[in-house]
Design a protein around this motif. Structure first.
Motif, mmCIF file in Angstrom:
data_model
loop_
_atom_site.group_PDB
_atom_site.id
_atom_site.type_symbol
_atom_site.label_atom_id
_atom_site.label_comp_id
_atom_site.label_asym_id
_atom_site.label_seq_id
_atom_site.Cartn_x
_atom_site.Cartn_y
_atom_site.Cartn_z
ATOM 1 N N GLN A 1 -14.113 -4.695 -11.812
ATOM 2 C CA GLN A 1 -12.898 -4.062 -11.833
ATOM 3 C C GLN A 1 -12.241 -3.848 -13.073
ATOM 4 N N GLY A 2 -12.861 -3.729 -14.080
ATOM 5 C CA GLY A 2 -12.375 -3.068 -15.373
ATOM 6 C C GLY A 2 -11.925 -3.927 -16.636
ATOM 7 N N SER A 3 -11.139 -4.879 -15.864
ATOM 8 C CA SER A 3 -10.469 -5.896 -16.688
ATOM 9 C C SER A 3 -10.302 -7.257 -15.913
ATOM 10 N N ALA A 4 -9.763 -8.252 -16.576
ATOM 11 C CA ALA A 4 -9.834 -9.408 -15.873
ATOM 12 C C ALA A 4 -8.474 -10.156 -16.592
ATOM 13 N N SER A 5 -8.178 -11.217 -15.858
ATOM 14 C CA SER A 5 -6.857 -12.058 -16.088
ATOM 15 C C SER A 5 -7.060 -13.592 -16.283
ATOM 16 N N LEU A 6 -6.781 -14.065 -17.239
ATOM 17 C CA LEU A 6 -7.155 -15.530 -17.470
ATOM 18 C C LEU A 6 -5.793 -16.438 -17.825
ATOM 19 N N VAL A 7 -5.659 -17.487 -17.074
ATOM 20 C CA VAL A 7 -4.533 -18.309 -17.364
ATOM 21 C C VAL A 7 -5.155 -19.596 -18.195
ATOM 22 N N LEU A 8 -4.404 -19.809 -19.355
ATOM 23 C CA LEU A 8 -4.967 -20.922 -20.095
ATOM 24 C C LEU A 8 -4.334 -22.265 -19.849
ATOM 25 N N THR A 9 -4.773 -23.038 -20.352
ATOM 26 C CA THR A 9 -3.975 -24.507 -20.316
ATOM 27 C C THR A 9 -3.708 -25.242 -21.550
ATOM 28 N N GLY A 10 -2.973 -26.043 -21.703
ATOM 29 C CA GLY A 10 -3.167 -27.005 -23.081
ATOM 30 C C GLY A 10 -3.895 -28.304 -22.486
ATOM 31 N N GLY A 11 -3.718 -29.217 -23.488
ATOM 32 C CA GLY A 11 -4.649 -30.464 -23.192
ATOM 33 C C GLY A 11 -5.846 -30.543 -23.732
ATOM 34 N N SER A 12 -6.641 -31.654 -23.992
ATOM 35 C CA SER A 12 -7.536 -31.752 -24.884
ATOM 36 C C SER A 12 -8.782 -31.096 -24.192
ATOM 37 N N ARG B 1 -15.447 -20.279 -28.659
ATOM 38 C CA ARG B 1 -15.406 -19.670 -29.769
ATOM 39 C C ARG B 1 -16.825 -19.601 -30.698
ATOM 40 N N ARG B 2 -17.504 -20.932 -30.468
ATOM 41 C CA ARG B 2 -18.626 -21.206 -30.868
ATOM 42 C C ARG B 2 -20.110 -20.607 -30.409
ATOM 43 N N SER B 3 -19.907 -20.052 -29.159
ATOM 44 C CA SER B 3 -20.793 -19.577 -28.368
ATOM 45 C C SER B 3 -21.064 -17.902 -28.891
ATOM 46 N N PRO B 4 -22.553 -17.829 -29.136
ATOM 47 C CA PRO B 4 -22.647 -16.262 -29.212
ATOM 48 C C PRO B 4 -22.552 -15.370 -27.942
ATOM 49 N N ALA B 5 -22.445 -15.986 -26.628
ATOM 50 C CA ALA B 5 -22.319 -15.360 -25.593
ATOM 51 C C ALA B 5 -20.647 -14.804 -25.571
ATOM 52 N N ARG B 6 -19.947 -15.230 -26.489
ATOM 53 C CA ARG B 6 -18.383 -14.874 -26.174
ATOM 54 C C ARG B 6 -18.431 -13.219 -26.481
ATOM 55 N N ASP B 7 -19.288 -12.660 -27.046
ATOM 56 C CA ASP B 7 -19.175 -11.295 -27.498
ATOM 57 C C ASP B 7 -19.639 -10.501 -26.559
ATOM 58 N N ALA B 8 -20.149 -10.970 -25.202
ATOM 59 C CA ALA B 8 -20.379 -10.384 -24.082
ATOM 60 C C ALA B 8 -19.037 -9.868 -23.180
ATOM 61 N N VAL B 9 -18.043 -10.788 -23.649
ATOM 62 C CA VAL B 9 -16.806 -10.466 -22.948
ATOM 63 C C VAL B 9 -16.079 -9.409 -23.761
ATOM 64 N N ASP B 10 -15.369 -8.563 -23.165
ATOM 65 C CA ASP B 10 -14.575 -7.348 -23.468
ATOM 66 C C ASP B 10 -13.245 -8.179 -23.821
ATOM 67 N N TRP B 11 -12.819 -8.716 -24.860
ATOM 68 C CA TRP B 11 -11.597 -9.305 -25.237
ATOM 69 C C TRP B 11 -10.423 -8.647 -25.282
ATOM 70 N N SER B 12 -10.869 -7.086 -25.366
ATOM 71 C CA SER B 12 -9.475 -6.088 -25.400
ATOM 72 C C SER B 12 -9.292 -5.699 -23.960
ATOM 73 N N ARG B 13 -10.032 -6.120 -22.992
ATOM 74 C CA ARG B 13 -9.438 -6.106 -21.593
ATOM 75 C C ARG B 13 -9.291 -7.329 -20.964
ATOM 76 N N LEU B 14 -8.847 -7.975 -21.364
ATOM 77 C CA LEU B 14 -8.305 -9.211 -20.783
ATOM 78 C C LEU B 14 -6.860 -9.588 -21.085
ATOM 79 N N ASP B 15 -6.239 -10.111 -19.956
ATOM 80 C CA ASP B 15 -5.012 -10.471 -19.888
ATOM 81 C C ASP B 15 -4.817 -12.037 -19.921
ATOM 82 N N LEU B 16 -4.104 -12.458 -20.932
ATOM 83 C CA LEU B 16 -4.117 -14.041 -21.050
ATOM 84 C C LEU B 16 -2.545 -14.287 -20.886
ATOM 85 N N TYR B 17 -2.583 -15.370 -19.866
ATOM 86 C CA TYR B 17 -1.411 -16.125 -19.888
ATOM 87 C C TYR B 17 -1.275 -17.538 -20.157
ATOM 88 N N TRP B 18 -0.251 -18.285 -19.999
ATOM 89 C CA TRP B 18 -0.324 -19.758 -20.002
ATOM 90 C C TRP B 18 0.411 -20.331 -18.812
#
Ligand SMILES: O=C1O[C@H](COP(=O)(O)O)[C@@H](O)[C@H](O)[C@H]1O
Length: 259
Positions: free
Chosen positions: A34-45, A55-72
């Motif tokens: 669909q071209g972009s994605a949306s993700l809602v983040l949580t707090g907590g441990s 952050r530590r995963s090399p696979a993180r670079d597979a995500v196009d972070w510029s086409r991600l909407d982030l919410y909480w």
């Protein structure tokens, strides 16, 4: 609403690594479809441990972070530089390390932000942010989030919707101010259960024996007023990602061997 699915991991570290891998796969698939994605983040441990693993995963670079909407899903209403703030923890764990588009990072206001200490104004402003990003196909004032990550408390709260609190009775508003939380800090902003249920996928992440009763009750049909996490469901999928301790009071779920 979807039925609950449960996946149990041998320990919290495996859960966090596997959830991070699952997130990469799902976000990449969504962006391809669909071209972009949306993700809602949580707090907590556990939620922050997943971002740390990402952050530590090399696979993180597979995500196009510029086409991600982030919410909480919720935020502790404290100053922007307070270590308790969910946004600050998420930035340190992941967001400061990947090329997100700042315009697509939709954080809730801090208590020293543009609304000062007016937590109701902060909640109303976030409701307007959600409404501005809802599409016609969402049929309402809340975006149909692709993935919502949620944690839970041992007493059954999720986001900052606590048992028997005014927030759990909210049926109209998508975002509310929360006061007198039993868990500090006492003042927060939270999505309501109806807003949470607009998500396509809800992933409930938790670890530890202290959560085992709440998990077992939620999965055995408890009411959402007494146990708000029981009301957190995705339209497409409701996925519980647990470690063995949090799943300790569930019968009939596959338990992996100790790692
Ligand atoms: O205060 C909060 O706590 C819960 C759960 O946190 P945990 O450390 O016990 O896993 C979290 O879901 C919520 O977003 C957060 O504000």
């Amino acid at each position: 609403m979807s039925e609950s699915e449960v996946v149990v991991y041998a320990n919290p570290e495996l859960l966090a690594a596997a959830a991070a891998a699952r997130l990469v796969t799902r976000l990449v698939d969504l962006q391809a479809a669909q071209g972009s994605a949306s993700l809602v983040l949580t707090g907590g441990s556990t939620g922050i441990a997943v971002l740390d693993q990402l952050r530590r995963s090399p696979a993180r670079d597979a995500v196009d972070w510029s086409r991600l909407d982030l919410y909480w899903g919720d935020e502790r209403f404290v100053p922007a530089d307070d270590d308790e703030r969910n946004e600050k923890q998420a930035r340190e764990a992941l967001l400061d390390h990947v090329p997100v588009d700042p315009k697509r990072v939709h954080a809730m206001a801090a208590s020293d932000g543009e609304f000062g200490d007016d937590v109701d104004a902060a909640a109303d402003a976030y409701a307007r942010v959600l409404a501005a990003h809802a599409r016609p196909e969402d049929h309402g004032d809340v975006p149909g989030f692709d993935i919502m990550l949620l944690g839970l408390g041992g007493e059954g709260h999720t986001a900052s919707v606590f048992p028997e609190s005014p927030a759990v009775y909210e049926t109209e508003r998508s975002v509310v101010a929360v006061r007198n939380c039993p868990k500090p800090p006492p003042t927060r902003v939270s999505l309501t259960l109806p807003a949470i249920r607009r998500a396509h996928d809800v992933w409930l992440l938790t670890t530890g024996e202290a959560k085992a009763d709440a998990v077992a009750l939620a999965l055995s049909g408890a009411g959402e007023v007494q146990l708000p996490v029981a009301g957190a469901r995705g339209r497409r999928r409701t996925l519980w990602l647990l470690d063995r301790a949090a799943a300790g009071k569930l019968s009939h779920v596959y338990q992996p061997p100790t790692a």
